[in-house]
Write a protein that holds these residues in place. Structure first.
Motif, mmCIF file in Angstrom:
data_model
loop_
_atom_site.group_PDB
_atom_site.id
_atom_site.type_symbol
_atom_site.label_atom_id
_atom_site.label_comp_id
_atom_site.label_asym_id
_atom_site.label_seq_id
_atom_site.Cartn_x
_atom_site.Cartn_y
_atom_site.Cartn_z
ATOM 1 N N ASP A 1 23.162 10.932 102.311
ATOM 2 C CA ASP A 1 22.149 10.376 103.201
ATOM 3 C C ASP A 1 22.320 8.864 103.131
ATOM 4 O OD1 ASP A 1 19.899 9.401 104.465
ATOM 5 O OD2 ASP A 1 18.500 10.721 103.419
ATOM 6 N N LEU A 2 22.712 8.273 104.224
ATOM 7 C CA LEU A 2 23.022 6.840 104.239
ATOM 8 C C LEU A 2 21.891 5.991 104.802
ATOM 9 C CD1 LEU A 2 26.686 7.428 105.257
ATOM 10 C CD2 LEU A 2 25.904 6.536 103.082
ATOM 11 N N ARG A 3 20.698 6.555 104.821
ATOM 12 C CA ARG A 3 19.536 5.767 105.250
ATOM 13 C C ARG A 3 19.338 4.591 104.304
ATOM 14 N NH1 ARG A 3 14.264 8.886 104.811
ATOM 15 N NH2 ARG A 3 14.858 8.627 102.670
ATOM 16 N N ASP A 4 19.413 4.856 103.014
ATOM 17 C CA ASP A 4 19.260 3.800 102.010
ATOM 18 C C ASP A 4 20.542 3.712 101.201
ATOM 19 O OD1 ASP A 4 16.545 3.303 102.653
ATOM 20 O OD2 ASP A 4 15.978 5.079 101.511
ATOM 21 N N THR A 5 21.363 2.725 101.519
ATOM 22 C CA THR A 5 22.579 2.542 100.749
ATOM 23 C C THR A 5 22.298 1.575 99.609
ATOM 24 O OG1 THR A 5 23.335 0.759 102.167
ATOM 25 C CG2 THR A 5 24.070 2.988 102.729
ATOM 26 N N HIS A 6 23.236 1.477 98.705
ATOM 27 C CA HIS A 6 23.049 0.650 97.522
ATOM 28 C C HIS A 6 23.805 -0.675 97.668
ATOM 29 C CE1 HIS A 6 21.280 4.226 95.841
ATOM 30 N NE2 HIS A 6 22.367 4.894 96.167
ATOM 31 N N THR A 7 25.080 -0.640 97.403
ATOM 32 C CA THR A 7 25.893 -1.850 97.384
ATOM 33 C C THR A 7 26.494 -2.162 98.743
ATOM 34 O OG1 THR A 7 26.428 -1.294 95.111
ATOM 35 C CG2 THR A 7 27.769 -2.969 96.134
ATOM 36 N N ILE A 8 26.733 -1.147 99.526
ATOM 37 C CA ILE A 8 27.454 -1.316 100.788
ATOM 38 C C ILE A 8 26.509 -1.180 101.974
ATOM 39 C CG2 ILE A 8 29.293 -0.374 102.240
ATOM 40 C CD1 ILE A 8 30.649 0.593 99.704
ATOM 41 N N TYR A 9 26.714 -2.044 102.949
ATOM 42 C CA TYR A 9 26.012 -1.961 104.214
ATOM 43 C C TYR A 9 27.002 -1.450 105.253
ATOM 44 C CZ TYR A 9 23.664 -3.358 108.493
ATOM 45 O OH TYR A 9 23.095 -3.350 109.732
ATOM 46 N N TYR A 10 26.649 -0.378 105.936
ATOM 47 C CA TYR A 10 27.498 0.227 106.956
ATOM 48 C C TYR A 10 26.986 -0.177 108.329
ATOM 49 C CZ TYR A 10 29.125 3.219 103.160
ATOM 50 O OH TYR A 10 29.652 3.678 101.986
ATOM 51 N N LYS A 11 27.836 -0.808 109.125
ATOM 52 C CA LYS A 11 27.435 -1.272 110.454
ATOM 53 C C LYS A 11 27.707 -0.253 111.556
ATOM 54 C CE LYS A 11 28.258 -6.193 109.787
ATOM 55 N NZ LYS A 11 29.007 -7.326 110.307
ATOM 56 N N ASN A 12 28.580 0.716 111.295
ATOM 57 C CA ASN A 12 29.039 1.583 112.368
ATOM 58 C C ASN A 12 29.002 3.053 111.947
ATOM 59 O OD1 ASN A 12 30.156 2.240 114.861
ATOM 60 N ND2 ASN A 12 32.252 2.040 114.114
ATOM 61 N N LEU A 13 27.849 3.533 111.540
ATOM 62 C CA LEU A 13 27.737 4.927 111.124
ATOM 63 C C LEU A 13 27.497 5.832 112.338
ATOM 64 C CD1 LEU A 13 25.529 4.711 107.921
ATOM 65 C CD2 LEU A 13 27.917 5.409 108.056
ATOM 66 N N PRO A 14 28.220 6.949 112.413
ATOM 67 C CA PRO A 14 27.991 7.875 113.517
ATOM 68 C C PRO A 14 26.736 8.712 113.320
ATOM 69 C CG PRO A 14 29.674 8.726 112.061
ATOM 70 C CD PRO A 14 29.309 7.362 111.550
ATOM 71 N N SER A 15 26.213 8.743 112.092
ATOM 72 C CA SER A 15 25.061 9.575 111.775
ATOM 73 C C SER A 15 24.471 9.112 110.447
ATOM 74 C CB SER A 15 25.509 11.033 111.657
ATOM 75 O OG SER A 15 24.465 11.848 111.197
ATOM 76 N N ARG A 16 23.212 9.421 110.241
ATOM 77 C CA ARG A 16 22.569 9.127 108.958
ATOM 78 C C ARG A 16 23.170 9.958 107.831
ATOM 79 N NH1 ARG A 16 16.209 10.370 107.675
ATOM 80 N NH2 ARG A 16 16.465 10.513 105.427
ATOM 81 N N PHE A 17 23.579 11.184 108.140
ATOM 82 C CA PHE A 17 24.151 12.098 107.153
ATOM 83 C C PHE A 17 25.644 12.252 107.400
ATOM 84 C CE2 PHE A 17 19.744 13.471 107.694
ATOM 85 C CZ PHE A 17 19.305 13.452 106.380
ATOM 86 N N LEU A 18 26.420 12.122 106.350
ATOM 87 C CA LEU A 18 27.849 12.407 106.418
ATOM 88 C C LEU A 18 28.144 13.536 105.439
ATOM 89 C CD1 LEU A 18 29.490 8.851 106.525
ATOM 90 C CD2 LEU A 18 29.029 10.400 108.428
ATOM 91 N N GLY A 19 28.798 14.578 105.929
ATOM 92 C CA GLY A 19 29.096 15.743 105.099
ATOM 93 C C GLY A 19 30.415 15.589 104.373
ATOM 94 N N PHE A 20 30.475 16.166 103.161
ATOM 95 C CA PHE A 20 31.729 16.098 102.415
ATOM 96 C C PHE A 20 32.168 17.438 101.854
ATOM 97 C CE2 PHE A 20 28.300 14.472 99.762
ATOM 98 C CZ PHE A 20 28.344 15.324 98.669
ATOM 99 N N ASP A 21 31.313 18.444 101.818
ATOM 100 C CA ASP A 21 31.709 19.784 101.384
ATOM 101 C C ASP A 21 30.746 20.817 101.940
ATOM 102 O OD1 ASP A 21 34.086 20.216 99.788
ATOM 103 O OD2 ASP A 21 33.216 18.835 98.337
ATOM 104 N N VAL A 22 31.243 22.057 102.014
ATOM 105 C CA VAL A 22 30.410 23.185 102.422
ATOM 106 C C VAL A 22 30.550 24.267 101.367
ATOM 107 C CG1 VAL A 22 30.028 25.002 104.132
ATOM 108 C CG2 VAL A 22 30.594 22.675 104.881
ATOM 109 N N TYR A 23 29.402 24.734 100.916
ATOM 110 C CA TYR A 23 29.347 25.826 99.957
ATOM 111 C C TYR A 23 28.787 27.033 100.694
ATOM 112 C CZ TYR A 23 28.431 28.371 95.649
ATOM 113 O OH TYR A 23 28.432 29.309 94.649
ATOM 114 N N GLN A 24 29.563 28.102 100.772
ATOM 115 C CA GLN A 24 29.093 29.333 101.409
ATOM 116 C C GLN A 24 28.452 30.194 100.332
ATOM 117 O OE1 GLN A 24 32.021 31.542 103.608
ATOM 118 N NE2 GLN A 24 30.483 32.862 104.516
ATOM 119 N N LYS A 25 27.183 30.525 100.541
ATOM 120 C CA LYS A 25 26.453 31.315 99.554
ATOM 121 C C LYS A 25 27.179 32.630 99.292
ATOM 122 C CE LYS A 25 22.137 29.211 101.017
ATOM 123 N NZ LYS A 25 20.888 29.410 101.748
#
Length: 182
Positions: free
Chosen positions: A58-82
Protein backbone atom coordinates in the motif's frame (compact mmCIF):
# COMPACT_ATOMS: atom_id res chain seq x y z
CA UNK A 1 -3.49 -15.18 7.44
CA UNK A 2 -0.28 -15.76 5.57
CA UNK A 3 3.08 -14.64 6.92
CA UNK A 4 5.39 -13.01 4.45
CA UNK A 5 8.84 -12.10 5.67
CA UNK A 6 11.75 -12.06 3.29
CA UNK A 7 15.28 -12.10 4.63
CA UNK A 8 18.19 -10.33 3.03
CA UNK A 9 21.10 -11.46 0.95
CA UNK A 10 24.38 -10.97 2.77
CA UNK A 11 26.04 -8.63 0.28
CA UNK A 12 29.25 -6.78 1.04
CA UNK A 13 28.49 -3.12 1.73
CA UNK A 14 24.80 -3.84 2.35
CA UNK A 15 25.14 -5.25 5.88
CA UNK A 16 22.84 -3.73 8.49
CA UNK A 17 23.14 -4.75 12.12
CA UNK A 18 20.00 -6.36 13.51
CA UNK A 19 18.60 -7.46 10.13
CA UNK A 20 17.95 -11.12 9.30
CA UNK A 21 19.94 -12.69 6.47
CA UNK A 22 19.49 -15.76 4.33
CA UNK A 23 21.56 -18.73 5.42
CA UNK A 24 24.08 -20.13 2.92
CA UNK A 25 21.65 -23.03 2.33
CA UNK A 26 18.81 -20.64 1.54
CA UNK A 27 20.95 -18.87 -1.03
CA UNK A 28 20.49 -21.91 -3.29
CA UNK A 29 18.11 -19.72 -5.26
CA UNK A 30 21.17 -18.02 -6.75
CA UNK A 31 21.75 -21.22 -8.73
CA UNK A 32 18.24 -21.14 -10.23
CA UNK A 33 16.43 -19.14 -12.89
CA UNK A 34 14.81 -16.41 -10.80
CA UNK A 35 12.53 -13.39 -11.13
CA UNK A 36 13.87 -10.08 -9.88
CA UNK A 37 11.21 -7.54 -8.90
CA UNK A 38 11.56 -3.90 -7.94
CA UNK A 39 11.04 -3.60 -4.18
CA UNK A 40 8.70 -0.72 -3.41
CA UNK A 41 8.57 1.30 -0.20
CA UNK A 42 5.08 0.98 1.24
CA UNK A 43 3.13 -0.96 3.83
CA UNK A 44 2.48 -4.68 3.38
CA UNK A 45 -1.15 -5.58 2.90
CA UNK A 46 -3.02 -8.68 1.83
CA UNK A 47 -6.16 -8.34 -0.32
CA UNK A 48 -8.56 -11.29 -0.07
CA UNK A 49 -10.38 -12.23 -3.28
CA UNK A 50 -12.01 -15.52 -2.28
CA UNK A 51 -9.67 -18.24 -3.57
CA UNK A 52 -6.77 -15.83 -3.89
CA UNK A 53 -4.79 -13.66 -1.51
CA UNK A 54 -3.02 -10.93 -3.43
CA UNK A 55 0.00 -9.65 -1.55
CA UNK A 56 0.54 -5.94 -2.10
CA UNK A 57 2.32 -2.84 -0.97
CA UNK A 58 0.00 0.00 0.00
CA UNK A 59 1.81 3.09 -1.22
CA UNK A 60 -0.53 5.65 0.31
CA UNK A 61 2.05 6.30 3.03
CA UNK A 62 5.59 5.72 1.88
CA UNK A 63 8.62 6.04 4.10
CA UNK A 64 11.86 7.11 2.46
CA UNK A 65 10.78 7.28 -1.16
CA UNK A 66 8.28 9.57 -2.81
CA UNK A 67 6.67 8.12 -5.94
CA UNK A 68 5.49 10.67 -8.50
CA UNK A 69 4.07 8.30 -11.11
CA UNK A 70 2.18 5.46 -9.44
CA UNK A 71 -0.44 3.67 -11.54
CA UNK A 72 -2.31 2.66 -8.38
CA UNK A 73 -2.22 2.96 -4.60
CA UNK A 74 -1.69 -0.82 -4.37
CA UNK A 75 1.03 -2.69 -6.22
CA UNK A 76 0.89 -6.49 -6.15
CA UNK A 77 3.93 -8.70 -5.83
CA UNK A 78 2.61 -12.23 -5.17
CA UNK A 79 -0.54 -14.32 -5.24
CA UNK A 80 -1.25 -17.08 -2.78
CA UNK A 81 -3.99 -19.50 -3.85
CA UNK A 82 -5.75 -20.90 -0.80
CA UNK A 83 -5.23 -24.65 -0.35
CA UNK A 84 -2.62 -24.61 -3.16
CA UNK A 85 0.22 -22.19 -2.39
CA UNK A 86 2.08 -19.49 -4.28
CA UNK A 87 1.43 -19.02 -7.97
CA UNK A 88 4.39 -18.50 -10.29
CA UNK A 89 4.87 -14.99 -11.62
CA UNK A 90 3.11 -15.35 -14.98
CA UNK A 91 -0.06 -16.78 -13.45
CA UNK A 92 0.12 -14.44 -10.44
CA UNK A 93 0.38 -11.33 -12.60
CA UNK A 94 -2.57 -12.52 -14.70
CA UNK A 95 -4.68 -12.95 -11.52
CA UNK A 96 -3.59 -9.55 -10.17
CA UNK A 97 -4.65 -7.81 -13.37
CA UNK A 98 -7.99 -9.67 -13.40
CA UNK A 99 -8.70 -8.18 -9.96
CA UNK A 100 -7.47 -4.70 -10.85
CA UNK A 101 -4.17 -4.88 -8.97
CA UNK A 102 -1.13 -3.53 -10.84
CA UNK A 103 1.94 -5.80 -10.40
CA UNK A 104 5.37 -4.47 -9.43
CA UNK A 105 7.83 -4.39 -12.32
CA UNK A 106 10.00 -7.38 -13.15
CA UNK A 107 13.57 -6.13 -13.60
CA UNK A 108 15.21 -9.33 -14.75
CA UNK A 109 14.59 -13.03 -15.37
CA UNK A 110 17.47 -15.52 -15.28
CA UNK A 111 20.35 -16.57 -13.07
CA UNK A 112 21.88 -13.91 -10.83
CA UNK A 113 24.74 -13.56 -8.42
CA UNK A 114 25.28 -11.15 -5.54
CA UNK A 115 27.23 -8.68 -7.68
CA UNK A 116 24.36 -8.48 -10.17
CA UNK A 117 21.89 -7.97 -7.33
CA UNK A 118 24.04 -5.18 -5.90
CA UNK A 119 24.22 -3.52 -9.33
CA UNK A 120 20.46 -3.75 -9.80
CA UNK A 121 19.91 -1.99 -6.45
CA UNK A 122 22.42 0.77 -7.10
CA UNK A 123 21.93 1.32 -10.84
CA UNK A 124 18.39 0.42 -11.97
CA UNK A 125 15.83 3.14 -12.46
CA UNK A 126 12.33 2.93 -11.06
CA UNK A 127 9.40 3.14 -13.42
CA UNK A 128 7.61 5.37 -10.90
CA UNK A 129 9.65 8.63 -10.99
CA UNK A 130 11.11 8.52 -7.50
CA UNK A 131 12.90 10.96 -5.24
CA UNK A 132 13.58 11.24 -1.52
CA UNK A 133 10.39 11.79 0.46
CA UNK A 134 10.32 15.54 1.27
CA UNK A 135 9.66 14.65 4.93
CA UNK A 136 12.95 12.73 5.00
CA UNK A 137 15.13 15.19 3.08
CA UNK A 138 16.82 16.77 6.11
CA UNK A 139 17.68 13.39 7.59
CA UNK A 140 18.93 12.21 4.19
CA UNK A 141 21.22 15.24 3.84
CA UNK A 142 22.75 14.33 7.19
CA UNK A 143 23.18 10.53 6.91
CA UNK A 144 23.14 9.76 3.16
CA UNK A 145 23.95 12.94 1.21
CA UNK A 146 24.87 10.97 -1.92
CA UNK A 147 21.22 9.98 -2.43
CA UNK A 148 19.79 13.51 -2.04
CA UNK A 149 18.95 14.98 -5.42
CA UNK A 150 18.98 11.63 -7.21
CA UNK A 151 15.89 10.73 -9.20
CA UNK A 152 14.22 7.50 -10.30
CA UNK A 153 16.14 5.19 -7.99
CA UNK A 154 14.74 1.97 -6.57
CA UNK A 155 14.56 1.03 -2.90
CA UNK A 156 15.86 -2.43 -3.65
CA UNK A 157 15.06 -5.73 -5.29
CA UNK A 158 13.39 -9.00 -4.37
CA UNK A 159 14.75 -12.18 -5.95
CA UNK A 160 12.22 -15.02 -6.24
CA UNK A 161 12.21 -18.66 -7.17
CA UNK A 162 9.04 -20.79 -7.25
CA UNK A 163 8.86 -24.57 -7.00
CA UNK A 164 5.91 -26.83 -6.17
CA UNK A 165 3.73 -23.88 -5.08
CA UNK A 166 6.43 -22.70 -2.68
CA UNK A 167 8.19 -19.38 -2.76
CA UNK A 168 11.89 -18.96 -2.03
CA UNK A 169 13.05 -15.37 -1.89
CA UNK A 170 15.70 -12.94 -0.76
CA UNK A 171 15.94 -9.18 -0.91
CA UNK A 172 18.54 -6.44 -1.08
CA UNK A 173 17.86 -2.86 -0.01
CA UNK A 174 19.93 0.20 -0.87
CA UNK A 175 22.02 0.89 2.28
CA UNK A 176 21.32 4.63 1.98
CA UNK A 177 17.65 4.00 2.76
CA UNK A 178 18.56 2.00 5.84
CA UNK A 179 20.53 4.97 7.16
CA UNK A 180 17.70 7.40 6.46
CA UNK A 181 14.99 5.19 7.97
CA UNK A 182 16.66 4.70 11.34
Amino acid sequence: MITYKIRRFNIEGFEIRGKKYLSPEEEFLLSKKVFVQEKVDGKFTCRDFGDFLILCEDLRDTHTIYYKNLPSRFLGFDVYQKDEGFLEVKEAYKIMLEYGIIPVPIIYVGKVDKEMIKNFVLEKNSEFLTEINPKMRDIAKEVAPDIVGKKNFIEGVVVKYYENNRLYAGKAVNPAFEKIGR
